[in-house]
Design an enzyme around this catalytic site. Structure first.
Site, PDB file in Angstrom:
ATOM      1  N   LYS A  17      13.147   0.232  -8.725  1.00 46.02           N
ATOM      2  CA  LYS A  17      13.589   1.551  -8.283  1.00 46.02           C
ATOM      3  C   LYS A  17      14.188   1.523  -6.882  1.00 46.02           C
ATOM      4  CE  LYS A  17       9.080   3.287  -7.307  1.00 46.02           C
ATOM      5  NZ  LYS A  17       9.024   3.237  -5.863  1.00 46.02           N
ATOM      6  N   ARG A  93       4.353  10.899  -5.032  1.00 50.83           N
ATOM      7  CA  ARG A  93       3.520   9.942  -5.762  1.00 50.83           C
ATOM      8  C   ARG A  93       2.304  10.631  -6.364  1.00 50.83           C
ATOM      9  NH1 ARG A  93       5.305   5.145  -2.891  1.00 50.83           N
ATOM     10  NH2 ARG A  93       4.498   3.244  -3.799  1.00 50.83           N
ATOM     11  N   ARG A 130       8.963 -10.799  -5.847  1.00 49.02           N
ATOM     12  CA  ARG A 130       9.789 -10.010  -4.926  1.00 49.02           C
ATOM     13  C   ARG A 130       9.713 -10.515  -3.482  1.00 49.02           C
ATOM     14  NH1 ARG A 130       8.885  -3.704  -5.030  1.00 49.02           N
ATOM     15  NH2 ARG A 130       6.758  -4.191  -4.347  1.00 49.02           N
ATOM     16  N   ARG A 162       6.218  -9.134   0.895  1.00 43.84           N
ATOM     17  CA  ARG A 162       5.508  -8.004   1.490  1.00 43.84           C
ATOM     18  C   ARG A 162       4.021  -8.291   1.554  1.00 43.84           C
ATOM     19  NH1 ARG A 162       7.597  -2.478  -1.245  1.00 43.84           N
ATOM     20  NH2 ARG A 162       5.345  -2.210  -1.378  1.00 43.84           N
ATOM     21  N   ARG A 173      -2.356  -0.907  -7.018  1.00 48.82           N
ATOM     22  CA  ARG A 173      -1.216   0.016  -7.018  1.00 48.82           C
ATOM     23  C   ARG A 173      -0.841   0.433  -8.430  1.00 48.82           C
ATOM     24  NH1 ARG A 173       1.820  -3.820  -3.598  1.00 48.82           N
ATOM     25  NH2 ARG A 173       3.789  -2.944  -4.238  1.00 48.82           N
TER      26      ARG A 173
HETATM   27  P1  AMP Z   1       6.506   1.457  -1.530  1.00 49.52           P
HETATM   28  O1  AMP Z   1       7.424   0.722  -0.626  1.00 49.52           O
HETATM   29  O2  AMP Z   1       7.112   2.735  -2.059  1.00 49.52           O
HETATM   30  O3  AMP Z   1       5.921   0.617  -2.627  1.00 49.52           O
HETATM   31  O4  AMP Z   1       5.268   1.940  -0.620  1.00 49.52           O
HETATM   32  C1  AMP Z   1       4.414   0.995  -0.005  1.00 49.52           C
HETATM   33  C2  AMP Z   1       3.059   1.627   0.306  1.00 49.52           C
HETATM   34  O5  AMP Z   1       3.228   2.733   1.210  1.00 49.52           O
HETATM   35  C3  AMP Z   1       2.355   2.232  -0.899  1.00 49.52           C
HETATM   36  O6  AMP Z   1       1.615   1.262  -1.637  1.00 49.52           O
HETATM   37  C4  AMP Z   1       1.446   3.258  -0.223  1.00 49.52           C
HETATM   38  O7  AMP Z   1       0.338   2.635   0.393  1.00 49.52           O
HETATM   39  C5  AMP Z   1       2.330   3.789   0.891  1.00 49.52           C
HETATM   40  N1  AMP Z   1       3.141   4.959   0.440  1.00 49.52           N
HETATM   41  C6  AMP Z   1       4.501   5.027   0.311  1.00 49.52           C
HETATM   42  N2  AMP Z   1       4.893   6.231  -0.130  1.00 49.52           N
HETATM   43  C7  AMP Z   1       3.755   6.951  -0.291  1.00 49.52           C
HETATM   44  C8  AMP Z   1       3.480   8.273  -0.745  1.00 49.52           C
HETATM   45  N3  AMP Z   1       4.469   9.089  -1.140  1.00 49.52           N
HETATM   46  N4  AMP Z   1       2.187   8.667  -0.785  1.00 49.52           N
HETATM   47  C9  AMP Z   1       1.186   7.863  -0.402  1.00 49.52           C
HETATM   48  N5  AMP Z   1       1.369   6.604   0.024  1.00 49.52           N
HETATM   49  C10 AMP Z   1       2.636   6.140   0.087  1.00 49.52           C
END
Ligand code: AMP
Length: 218
Positions: A17, A93, A130, A162, A173
């Protein structure tokens, strides 16, 4: 110039995504707003908020709804998004975040929500492979690395795995996604905003599917 768009990207971690969100943002000439990138920037800046967020992120948890809604509310009131729109990636989320988003965008409502569907076993493998640019966030894979070592093709940044792409954090997750984020699929379907896209295939194939589906709605 093309019309802008107000769009949310949904999908499991590793469904591609982020990559598709960046392409859509380039195509529609709107900002790509990734809450994960915003949090990682706060972590890199070493702010108190960033340090707290890092603990939650590294464990694969979710940062609180209040904090995330505040961050997005502020971002969606900046002039680049109020004009042409945005691609929201990683937010909402939870259903609570989606309800807050509806309130924040009441005067310029969301137009479309794209759900990228990729089976869990496929995403688990993709996430493990990744790699991302530390500075610009461009996404690579062990199977599709940068041209010169682990140096980003876009901005020359260091390309790394990451901190939260460990097997344990990935499992957490995916479980949290099923419990907290998947309910957004019926939530947006009921509101007539959902477009379901098969996320299997090459980046180009998937982009064409998304693009065609958005275009068909207009
Ligand atoms: P992502 O890059 O979108 O996978 O986000 C990495 C991490 O940031 C996630 O695993 C969460 O810990 C935190 N995070 C990002 N967006 C959100 C959100 N909308 N709500 C809560 N935690 C978030």
């Amino acid at each position: 110039m093309t019309e802008g768009v107000r769009l949310v990207m949904l999908g499991r971690q590793g469904a591609g995504k982020g990559t598709q969100a960046i392409r859509l943002a380039q195509h529609y000439v709107v900002p790509h707003i990734s809450t994960g990138d915003m949090l990682r920037a706060a972590v890199a800046a070493g702010t108190e908020f960033g340090l707290k967020a890092k603990e939650v992120m590294d464990a694969g948890g979710l940062v609180s709804d209040d904090i995330m809604v505040g961050v997005v509310d502020e971002r969606l009131h900046q002039s680049d998004t109020t004009g042409r729109g945005y691609i929201l990636d990683g937010f909402p989320r939870t259903v609570a975040q989606a309800e807050s988003l509806a309130a924040i965008t009441a005067d310029r409502p969301l137009e479309v929500v794209v759900n990228l569907e990729v089976p869990e076993d496929v995403v688990a493998e993709r996430i493990t492979k990744r790699r991302v640019c530390r500075t610009c966030g461009h996404i690579y894979s062990v199977d599709a690395p940068p041209k010169h070592g682990w140096i980003c093709d876009v901005d020359g940044g260091e390309v790394v795995q990451r901190a939260d792409d460990t097997a344990e954090a990935v499992r957490k997750r995916l479980d949290l996604y099923a419990a907290e984020t998947l309910p957004l699929v019926p939530f947006y379907a009921e509101r007539g905003l959902l477009v379901e896209i098969d996320g299997l295939g090459s980046t180009d194939e998937v982009f064409e599917r998304i693009f065609a589906a958005i275009d068909a709605r207009r």
